[in-house]
Scaffold this motif. Structure first.
Motif, PDB file in Angstrom:
ATOM      1  N   GLU A  60       0.837  -1.208   0.000  1.00 60.29           N
ATOM      2  CA  GLU A  60       0.000   0.000   0.000  1.00 60.29           C
ATOM      3  C   GLU A  60       0.871   1.257   0.000  1.00 60.29           C
ATOM      4  OE1 GLU A  60      -3.565   1.808   2.728  1.00 60.29           O
ATOM      5  OE2 GLU A  60      -3.236  -0.353   2.732  1.00 60.29           O
ATOM      6  N   ALA A  61       1.964   1.220   0.746  1.00 59.60           N
ATOM      7  CA  ALA A  61       2.881   2.357   0.780  1.00 59.60           C
ATOM      8  C   ALA A  61       3.531   2.578  -0.591  1.00 59.60           C
ATOM      9  CB  ALA A  61       3.949   2.137   1.840  1.00 59.60           C
ATOM     10  N   ALA A  62       3.920   1.501  -1.248  1.00 56.12           N
ATOM     11  CA  ALA A  62       4.524   1.625  -2.587  1.00 56.12           C
ATOM     12  C   ALA A  62       3.511   2.210  -3.565  1.00 56.12           C
ATOM     13  CB  ALA A  62       5.020   0.267  -3.071  1.00 56.12           C
ATOM     14  N   ASN A  63       2.253   1.775  -3.469  1.00 55.96           N
ATOM     15  CA  ASN A  63       1.209   2.340  -4.337  1.00 55.96           C
ATOM     16  C   ASN A  63       1.004   3.823  -4.038  1.00 55.96           C
ATOM     17  OD1 ASN A  63       0.730  -0.083  -5.643  1.00 55.96           O
ATOM     18  ND2 ASN A  63      -0.897  -0.686  -4.218  1.00 55.96           N
ATOM     19  N   SER A  64       1.038   4.187  -2.766  1.00 65.17           N
ATOM     20  CA  SER A  64       0.871   5.596  -2.385  1.00 65.17           C
ATOM     21  C   SER A  64       2.033   6.446  -2.877  1.00 65.17           C
ATOM     22  CB  SER A  64       0.755   5.723  -0.868  1.00 65.17           C
ATOM     23  OG  SER A  64      -0.422   5.120  -0.416  1.00 65.17           O
ATOM     24  N   LEU A  65       3.238   5.927  -2.730  1.00 66.07           N
ATOM     25  CA  LEU A  65       4.405   6.665  -3.220  1.00 66.07           C
ATOM     26  C   LEU A  65       4.329   6.872  -4.727  1.00 66.07           C
ATOM     27  CD1 LEU A  65       7.204   4.974  -1.101  1.00 66.07           C
ATOM     28  CD2 LEU A  65       6.418   7.346  -0.912  1.00 66.07           C
ATOM     29  N   TYR A  66       3.895   5.847  -5.429  1.00 66.34           N
ATOM     30  CA  TYR A  66       3.751   5.963  -6.878  1.00 66.34           C
ATOM     31  C   TYR A  66       2.686   6.998  -7.234  1.00 66.34           C
ATOM     32  CZ  TYR A  66       2.733   4.679 -11.722  1.00 66.34           C
ATOM     33  OH  TYR A  66       2.519   4.712 -13.083  1.00 66.34           O
ATOM     34  N   TYR A  67       1.556   6.958  -6.535  1.00 68.91           N
ATOM     35  CA  TYR A  67       0.486   7.921  -6.807  1.00 68.91           C
ATOM     36  C   TYR A  67       0.964   9.346  -6.518  1.00 68.91           C
ATOM     37  CZ  TYR A  67      -3.983  10.292  -6.689  1.00 68.91           C
ATOM     38  OH  TYR A  67      -5.011  11.175  -6.934  1.00 68.91           O
ATOM     39  N   GLU A  68       1.630   9.535  -5.391  1.00 68.36           N
ATOM     40  CA  GLU A  68       2.166  10.855  -5.053  1.00 68.36           C
ATOM     41  C   GLU A  68       3.156  11.335  -6.108  1.00 68.36           C
ATOM     42  OE1 GLU A  68       3.611  11.630  -1.064  1.00 68.36           O
ATOM     43  OE2 GLU A  68       2.373   9.978  -0.347  1.00 68.36           O
ATOM     44  N   ALA A  69       3.997  10.434  -6.557  1.00 70.13           N
ATOM     45  CA  ALA A  69       4.991  10.804  -7.574  1.00 70.13           C
ATOM     46  C   ALA A  69       4.304  11.194  -8.888  1.00 70.13           C
ATOM     47  CB  ALA A  69       5.969   9.656  -7.792  1.00 70.13           C
ATOM     48  N   GLN A  70       3.286  10.443  -9.275  1.00 68.67           N
ATOM     49  CA  GLN A  70       2.546  10.799 -10.494  1.00 68.67           C
ATOM     50  C   GLN A  70       1.902  12.174 -10.358  1.00 68.67           C
ATOM     51  OE1 GLN A  70      -0.204   7.480 -10.886  1.00 68.67           O
ATOM     52  NE2 GLN A  70       0.692   7.016 -12.881  1.00 68.67           N
ATOM     53  N   CYS A  71       1.277  12.420  -9.234  1.00 66.63           N
ATOM     54  CA  CYS A  71       0.626  13.714  -9.004  1.00 66.63           C
ATOM     55  C   CYS A  71       1.647  14.842  -9.005  1.00 66.63           C
ATOM     56  CB  CYS A  71      -0.133  13.703  -7.676  1.00 66.63           C
ATOM     57  SG  CYS A  71      -1.578  12.641  -7.662  1.00 66.63           S
ATOM     58  N   ARG A  72       2.773  14.618  -8.390  1.00 67.53           N
ATOM     59  CA  ARG A  72       3.812  15.648  -8.344  1.00 67.53           C
ATOM     60  C   ARG A  72       4.377  15.901  -9.740  1.00 67.53           C
ATOM     61  NH1 ARG A  72       4.493  19.536  -4.944  1.00 67.53           N
ATOM     62  NH2 ARG A  72       4.050  18.089  -3.290  1.00 67.53           N
ATOM     63  N   THR A  73       4.447  14.872 -10.564  1.00 70.13           N
ATOM     64  CA  THR A  73       4.925  15.042 -11.941  1.00 70.13           C
ATOM     65  C   THR A  73       3.919  15.857 -12.759  1.00 70.13           C
ATOM     66  OG1 THR A  73       6.098  12.940 -11.827  1.00 70.13           O
ATOM     67  CG2 THR A  73       5.669  13.805 -14.016  1.00 70.13           C
ATOM     68  N   GLN A  74       2.643  15.576 -12.558  1.00 70.98           N
ATOM     69  CA  GLN A  74       1.602  16.285 -13.300  1.00 70.98           C
ATOM     70  C   GLN A  74       1.397  17.712 -12.787  1.00 70.98           C
ATOM     71  OE1 GLN A  74      -1.789  13.730 -12.912  1.00 70.98           O
ATOM     72  NE2 GLN A  74      -0.970  12.196 -14.312  1.00 70.98           N
ATOM     73  N   ASP A  75       1.514  17.910 -11.478  1.00 74.49           N
ATOM     74  CA  ASP A  75       1.330  19.220 -10.870  1.00 74.49           C
ATOM     75  C   ASP A  75       2.481  19.462  -9.896  1.00 74.49           C
ATOM     76  OD1 ASP A  75       0.507  21.578  -9.698  1.00 74.49           O
ATOM     77  OD2 ASP A  75      -1.431  20.816  -9.015  1.00 74.49           O
ATOM     78  N   PRO A  76       3.600  20.020 -10.387  1.00 70.52           N
ATOM     79  CA  PRO A  76       4.790  20.163  -9.551  1.00 70.52           C
ATOM     80  C   PRO A  76       4.597  21.056  -8.320  1.00 70.52           C
ATOM     81  CG  PRO A  76       5.323  20.537 -11.855  1.00 70.52           C
ATOM     82  CD  PRO A  76       3.836  20.449 -11.754  1.00 70.52           C
ATOM     83  N   VAL A  77       3.645  21.964  -8.353  1.00 68.15           N
ATOM     84  CA  VAL A  77       3.457  22.877  -7.230  1.00 68.15           C
ATOM     85  C   VAL A  77       2.650  22.233  -6.113  1.00 68.15           C
ATOM     86  CG1 VAL A  77       2.496  25.096  -6.523  1.00 68.15           C
ATOM     87  CG2 VAL A  77       3.650  24.892  -8.716  1.00 68.15           C
TER      88      VAL A  77
END
Length: 152
Positions: A60-77
C-alpha cells in the motif's frame, strides 16, 4: 543483463539480491513505475520507508508513493494536495446542495401538510357546527314541548 532483476535494480544498474526490498513492489514489467517514484522521492528514501513499515503495509505504501509521484509530476506545485483540495471543494459543494435539497423537501412537506390540516380543521368545524345545530334543535324541541305542555 540478468532477467530476474526488479525494475528498481535495473534502473539503478545493480545486482538484484534475493531479499531486495523493491522487487515485490516494482516488478521488472513496469519500469516506469519505479522511475517515477525515484525521480520524486529517491531510491534510498523509498528503501528506508519500505523497510520501516511492517510487511503487510508495504504494498500500500509503494502504491501511495507511486500515486504521489505521479501527481507531483503532473502538478509540480501542489501534487496530490491539489487533488485533495479539489475533492474537498467538491464535497463541500455537494453537501451544500444536499442541505438546500433537504430544506426544499421540508418546505414542500410542510406545504403538503397544511392543506391536510386545513381540511381536518374544516371537518372538525363542520362537525362542531352539526353538533351545535343538533343541540339547538333539541333545545328548540324541548322549549316548544315545554310551551305546549303549559298550554294543556
Amino acid at each position: 543483463m540478468i532477467s530476474g532483476r526488479c525494475a528498481a535494480c535495473k534502473y539503478l544498474r545493480r545486482r538484484c539480491p534475493s531479499d531486495c526490498i523493491f522487487s515485490p513492489y516494482f516488478p521488472s514489467n513496469n519500469p516506469r513505475r519505479f522511475a517515477c517514484v525515484h525521480r520524486i522521492h529517491g531510491a534510498s528514501n523509498v528503501a528506508k520507508m519500505l523497510q520501516q513499515l511492517p510487511a503487510h503495509l508495504r504494498a500500500e505504501a509503494a502504491n501511495s508513493l507511486y500515486y504521489e509521484a505521479q501527481c507531483r509530476t503532473q502538478d509540480p506545485v501542489y501534487g496530490c494536495v491539489g487533488i485533495l483540495s479539489l475533492l474537498h471543494q467538491q464535497i463541500h459543494s455537494v453537501e451544500s446542495q444536499l442541505a438546500k435539497t433537504r430544506a426544499e423537501i421540508a418546505v414542500l412537506d410542510s406545504l403538503a401538510q397544511e392543506p391536510a390540516q386545513i381540511q381536518e380543521n374544516e371537518e372538525e368545524a363542520s362537525f362542531n357546527n352539526f353538533l351545535l345545530e343538533q343541540d339547538n334543535a333539541a333545545d328548540h324541541f324541548n322549549h316548544s314541548t315545554n310551551i305546549s305542555s303549559h298550554f294543556m
